[in-house]
Design a protein around this motif. Structure first.
Motif, PDB file in Angstrom:
ATOM      1  N   ILE A 119       0.990  -1.213   0.131  1.00  0.00           N
ATOM      2  CA  ILE A 119      -0.104  -0.062  -0.016  1.00  0.00           C
ATOM      3  C   ILE A 119       0.808   1.142   0.121  1.00  0.00           C
ATOM      4  CG2 ILE A 119      -1.769   1.263   1.050  1.00  0.00           C
ATOM      5  CD1 ILE A 119      -2.471  -1.372   2.762  1.00  0.00           C
ATOM      6  N   VAL A 120       0.750   2.063  -1.014  1.00  0.00           N
ATOM      7  CA  VAL A 120       1.591   3.372  -1.115  1.00  0.00           C
ATOM      8  C   VAL A 120       0.704   4.414  -1.327  1.00  0.00           C
ATOM      9  CG1 VAL A 120       3.311   4.106  -2.470  1.00  0.00           C
ATOM     10  CG2 VAL A 120       3.501   1.758  -1.878  1.00  0.00           C
ATOM     11  N   ARG A 121       1.163   5.668  -0.769  1.00  0.00           N
ATOM     12  CA  ARG A 121       0.459   6.850  -1.207  1.00  0.00           C
ATOM     13  C   ARG A 121       1.677   7.842  -1.724  1.00  0.00           C
ATOM     14  NH1 ARG A 121      -3.264  10.836   2.525  1.00  0.00           N
ATOM     15  NH2 ARG A 121      -4.819   9.255   1.937  1.00  0.00           N
ATOM     16  N   SER A 122       1.735   8.125  -2.828  1.00  0.00           N
ATOM     17  CA  SER A 122       2.846   8.763  -3.525  1.00  0.00           C
ATOM     18  C   SER A 122       2.340  10.292  -3.897  1.00  0.00           C
ATOM     19  CB  SER A 122       3.523   8.337  -4.630  1.00  0.00           C
ATOM     20  OG  SER A 122       4.608   9.236  -5.219  1.00  0.00           O
ATOM     21  N   HIS A 123       3.134  11.365  -3.509  1.00  0.00           N
ATOM     22  CA  HIS A 123       3.007  12.382  -4.201  1.00  0.00           C
ATOM     23  C   HIS A 123       3.537  12.824  -5.531  1.00  0.00           C
ATOM     24  CE1 HIS A 123       1.436  13.912  -0.103  1.00  0.00           C
ATOM     25  NE2 HIS A 123       2.090  13.052   0.311  1.00  0.00           N
ATOM     26  N   ALA A 124       2.887  13.542  -6.215  1.00  0.00           N
ATOM     27  CA  ALA A 124       3.383  13.656  -7.576  1.00  0.00           C
ATOM     28  C   ALA A 124       3.586  15.274  -7.919  1.00  0.00           C
ATOM     29  CB  ALA A 124       2.765  13.049  -8.577  1.00  0.00           C
ATOM     30  N   GLN A 125       4.299  15.821  -8.136  1.00  0.00           N
ATOM     31  CA  GLN A 125       4.550  17.250  -8.596  1.00  0.00           C
ATOM     32  C   GLN A 125       4.123  17.725  -9.468  1.00  0.00           C
ATOM     33  OE1 GLN A 125       8.534  18.867  -7.449  1.00  0.00           O
ATOM     34  NE2 GLN A 125       8.172  20.629  -8.690  1.00  0.00           N
ATOM     35  N   VAL A 126       3.216  18.750  -9.240  1.00  0.00           N
ATOM     36  CA  VAL A 126       2.365  19.635 -10.189  1.00  0.00           C
ATOM     37  C   VAL A 126       2.760  21.119 -10.394  1.00  0.00           C
ATOM     38  CG1 VAL A 126       0.189  20.089 -11.294  1.00  0.00           C
ATOM     39  CG2 VAL A 126       0.462  17.650 -10.308  1.00  0.00           C
ATOM     40  N   ASP A 127       3.197  21.404 -11.302  1.00  0.00           N
ATOM     41  CA  ASP A 127       3.822  22.977 -11.366  1.00  0.00           C
ATOM     42  C   ASP A 127       3.846  23.534 -12.766  1.00  0.00           C
ATOM     43  OD1 ASP A 127       6.307  22.136 -12.262  1.00  0.00           O
ATOM     44  OD2 ASP A 127       7.330  22.754 -10.440  1.00  0.00           O
ATOM     45  N   VAL A 128       4.224  24.698 -12.862  1.00  0.00           N
ATOM     46  CA  VAL A 128       4.329  25.247 -14.350  1.00  0.00           C
ATOM     47  C   VAL A 128       5.546  24.919 -15.152  1.00  0.00           C
ATOM     48  CG1 VAL A 128       2.647  27.226 -13.632  1.00  0.00           C
ATOM     49  CG2 VAL A 128       5.362  27.398 -13.435  1.00  0.00           C
ATOM     50  N   ASP A 129       6.300  24.323 -14.483  1.00  0.00           N
ATOM     51  CA  ASP A 129       7.673  23.981 -15.087  1.00  0.00           C
ATOM     52  C   ASP A 129       7.371  22.382 -15.476  1.00  0.00           C
ATOM     53  OD1 ASP A 129      10.435  23.821 -15.611  1.00  0.00           O
ATOM     54  OD2 ASP A 129      10.715  22.305 -13.988  1.00  0.00           O
ATOM     55  N   SER A 130       6.992  21.569 -14.869  1.00  0.00           N
ATOM     56  CA  SER A 130       6.892  20.336 -15.083  1.00  0.00           C
ATOM     57  C   SER A 130       5.580  19.777 -15.553  1.00  0.00           C
ATOM     58  CB  SER A 130       7.214  19.239 -13.882  1.00  0.00           C
ATOM     59  OG  SER A 130       6.280  19.472 -12.953  1.00  0.00           O
ATOM     60  N   GLY A 131       4.614  20.923 -15.655  1.00  0.00           N
ATOM     61  CA  GLY A 131       2.949  20.347 -15.931  1.00  0.00           C
ATOM     62  C   GLY A 131       2.489  19.180 -15.197  1.00  0.00           C
ATOM     63  N   LEU A 132       2.022  18.236 -15.938  1.00  0.00           N
ATOM     64  CA  LEU A 132       1.554  17.065 -15.861  1.00  0.00           C
ATOM     65  C   LEU A 132       2.602  15.819 -16.006  1.00  0.00           C
ATOM     66  CD1 LEU A 132      -2.190  17.021 -16.466  1.00  0.00           C
ATOM     67  CD2 LEU A 132      -0.937  17.912 -14.743  1.00  0.00           C
ATOM     68  N   GLU A 133       3.977  15.999 -16.459  1.00  0.00           N
ATOM     69  CA  GLU A 133       4.863  15.144 -16.536  1.00  0.00           C
ATOM     70  C   GLU A 133       5.158  14.145 -15.284  1.00  0.00           C
ATOM     71  OE1 GLU A 133       9.189  14.669 -18.560  1.00  0.00           O
ATOM     72  OE2 GLU A 133       8.181  16.424 -18.642  1.00  0.00           O
ATOM     73  N   LYS A 134       5.446  14.819 -14.220  1.00  0.00           N
ATOM     74  CA  LYS A 134       5.670  13.926 -13.367  1.00  0.00           C
ATOM     75  C   LYS A 134       4.577  13.263 -12.666  1.00  0.00           C
ATOM     76  CE  LYS A 134       9.657  16.786 -11.584  1.00  0.00           C
ATOM     77  NZ  LYS A 134      10.111  17.657 -10.590  1.00  0.00           N
ATOM     78  N   LEU A 135       3.283  13.674 -12.778  1.00  0.00           N
ATOM     79  CA  LEU A 135       2.071  12.878 -12.427  1.00  0.00           C
ATOM     80  C   LEU A 135       1.964  11.917 -13.286  1.00  0.00           C
ATOM     81  CD1 LEU A 135      -0.824  12.595 -10.810  1.00  0.00           C
ATOM     82  CD2 LEU A 135      -1.542  14.116 -12.884  1.00  0.00           C
ATOM     83  N   GLU A 136       2.065  11.942 -14.526  1.00  0.00           N
ATOM     84  CA  GLU A 136       2.001  10.937 -15.710  1.00  0.00           C
ATOM     85  C   GLU A 136       2.913   9.752 -15.111  1.00  0.00           C
ATOM     86  OE1 GLU A 136       2.461  13.257 -19.000  1.00  0.00           O
ATOM     87  OE2 GLU A 136       0.274  14.062 -19.076  1.00  0.00           O
ATOM     88  N   GLY A 137       4.312  10.073 -14.892  1.00  0.00           N
ATOM     89  CA  GLY A 137       5.129   9.123 -14.675  1.00  0.00           C
ATOM     90  C   GLY A 137       4.710   8.403 -13.418  1.00  0.00           C
ATOM     91  N   VAL A 138       4.338   8.828 -12.286  1.00  0.00           N
ATOM     92  CA  VAL A 138       3.713   8.163 -11.180  1.00  0.00           C
ATOM     93  C   VAL A 138       2.737   7.263 -11.768  1.00  0.00           C
ATOM     94  CG1 VAL A 138       3.057   8.258  -8.791  1.00  0.00           C
ATOM     95  CG2 VAL A 138       4.552  10.015  -9.685  1.00  0.00           C
TER      96      VAL A 138
END
Length: 398
Positions: A119-138
């Motif tokens: 069971i894992v809860r992961s945060h995924a950075q969302v900002d104007v630099d990375s957009g949704l790229e980090k979210l999509e990776g997670v």
């Protein structure tokens, strides 16, 4: 996907040196029976626990899979001091990693599962630099291990919400793209406007009917004030049981009477707390939180990333760190840390978890004479089971 499984020769927690080994039958992804010399139904696979300690699987209640460099060549720490510099250092470096966000997140999630966390809860950075790229990776990592673990993803505004125009809109896009919760970061200390910051966070949570997980590094009276603001929002929006305060450094940096008031406030509004057992802060009042009934979980935080060289994906190791940082020596207190790292974290995420008949068959077998011995030795996990299926053995995914 759920499964059937018979686990031979394990000693369920709680146990002692002379606790006899038993068998555990899992049916349709749940614990069906626990006893000696159970018969294996036709066609049901059998796994050997080799006399190890049986625990509910670990829960990593606070990870950052998007920033990990676990498994990649080591890079010296390059950030200056303070939260703002850590944030900017990550922004300067994340695109130069040898692997994509999805590849790095998938690898680290696999290491985490092999070490016993399902069971894992992961945060995924969302900002104007990375957009949704980090979210999509997670999200890609979650999909890659969908049969091995239950993973929640928090849309996390690590660079603040109000500092950069467009962040609030990106958070909403992240919720539409698959994020399970909306996050926040130091509404007062970093974004300098706690009311407007929380307006955005709780406004999105209400609109999309999602939970909230706020990073709160602010200490002392400033952090205490924000805990009160968060609890006010919880009451106003009837969000009891749906909100988490991560880190909550204020709890360990106010006087005893103020601490008692805050703990009672969190319990009254059923606001959960997660810690990562940090080395540079006073430990949270674990016993007071537990006595009050506050749901309390443990997490890895960042792992070998641009924030810190620490972290290895092993929640048993993090349970050791929690016990060590609090100076615990008695078995009961060490086992309390294991409970925070297993059932406690699952309660934060909102999933049932345990070793009783009818519990989800999410289990880990650890070599050791007792639970405390297992924490001290931290040997590779003999078996990791998710939904009644063996997903890792002897420290390796299967």
């Amino acid at each position: 996907m759920t499964g059937d499984l018979l686990i031979r020769s394990v000693r369920p927690w709680p146990n002692s040196l002379d606790t006899p080994a038993v068998d555990v039958l899992c049916t349709d992804g749940k614990v069906a029976s626990i006893g000696a010399d159970l018969d294996a139904p036709p066609g049901v696979p059998v796994a050997d626990g080799r006399g190890g300690v049986l625990l509910p699987s670990f829960t990593d209640a606070h990870a950052h899979l998007d920033s990990t460099r676990l498994g990649l060549p080591f890079r010296p720490h390059s950030a200056g001091s303070g939260l703002a510099e850590l944030i900017e250092n990550d922004r300067r470096n994340w695109r130069t990693a040898e692997r994509s966000v999805a590849e790095r997140a998938t690898h680290t999630l696999g290491v985490t599962i092999a070490a016993g966390a399902t069971i894992v809860r992961s945060h995924a950075q969302v900002d104007v630099d990375s957009g949704l790229e980090k979210l999509e990776g997670v999200l890609a990592a979650r999909e890659a291990h969908a049969d091995r673990a239950s993973v929640e993803v928090v849309a996390f505004p690590q660079c603040g919400i109000l500092r950069e125009k467009g962040t609030a809109e990106l958070l909403e896009a992240a919720l539409r793209a698959g994020a399970d919760l909306v996050g926040g970061l130091d509404p007062a200390g970093y974004d300098r406007d706690p009311v407007r910051h929380l307006d955005v966070v709780f406004g999105l949570a209400e609109k999309h009917q999602r939970g909230v997980d706020v990073h709160l590094h602010d200490a002392g009276s400033l952090g205490a004030f924000q805990i009160e603001l968060i609890c006010e929002r919880v009451a106003a929006l009837d969000m009891r049981g749906k909100v988490t305060v991560s880190h909550a450094f204020a709890l360990s940096s106010v006087d005893a009477e103020r601490q008692r008031e805050l703990v009672e406030l969190l319990a009254e509004h059923d606001v959960a707390v997660t810690t990562v057992a940090p080395g540079a802060r006073e430990p949270l009042p674990l016993r007071q939180l537990r006595w009050a009934g506050v749901r309390l979980g443990l997490g890895q935080d960042g792992m070998r990333d641009y924030w810190s060289p620490y972290g290895n994906g092993d929640m048993l190791d993090r349970a050791w760190q929690l016990a060590y940082r609090d100076g615990f020596r008695q078995d009961a207190l060490v086992e309390m840390c294991v409970d925070i790292a297993t059932r406690g974290g699952a309660s934060v995420v909102g999933l049932p978890h345990g070793l009783t008949e009818g519990s989800p068959a999410d289990l880990v077998v650890v070599p050791g004479d007792t639970v405390t011995a297992a924490v001290m030795d931290r040997a590779p996990r003999t078996l990791v089971v998710h939904a009644g299926r063996v997903v890792a053995a002897d420290g390796e995914l299967v």
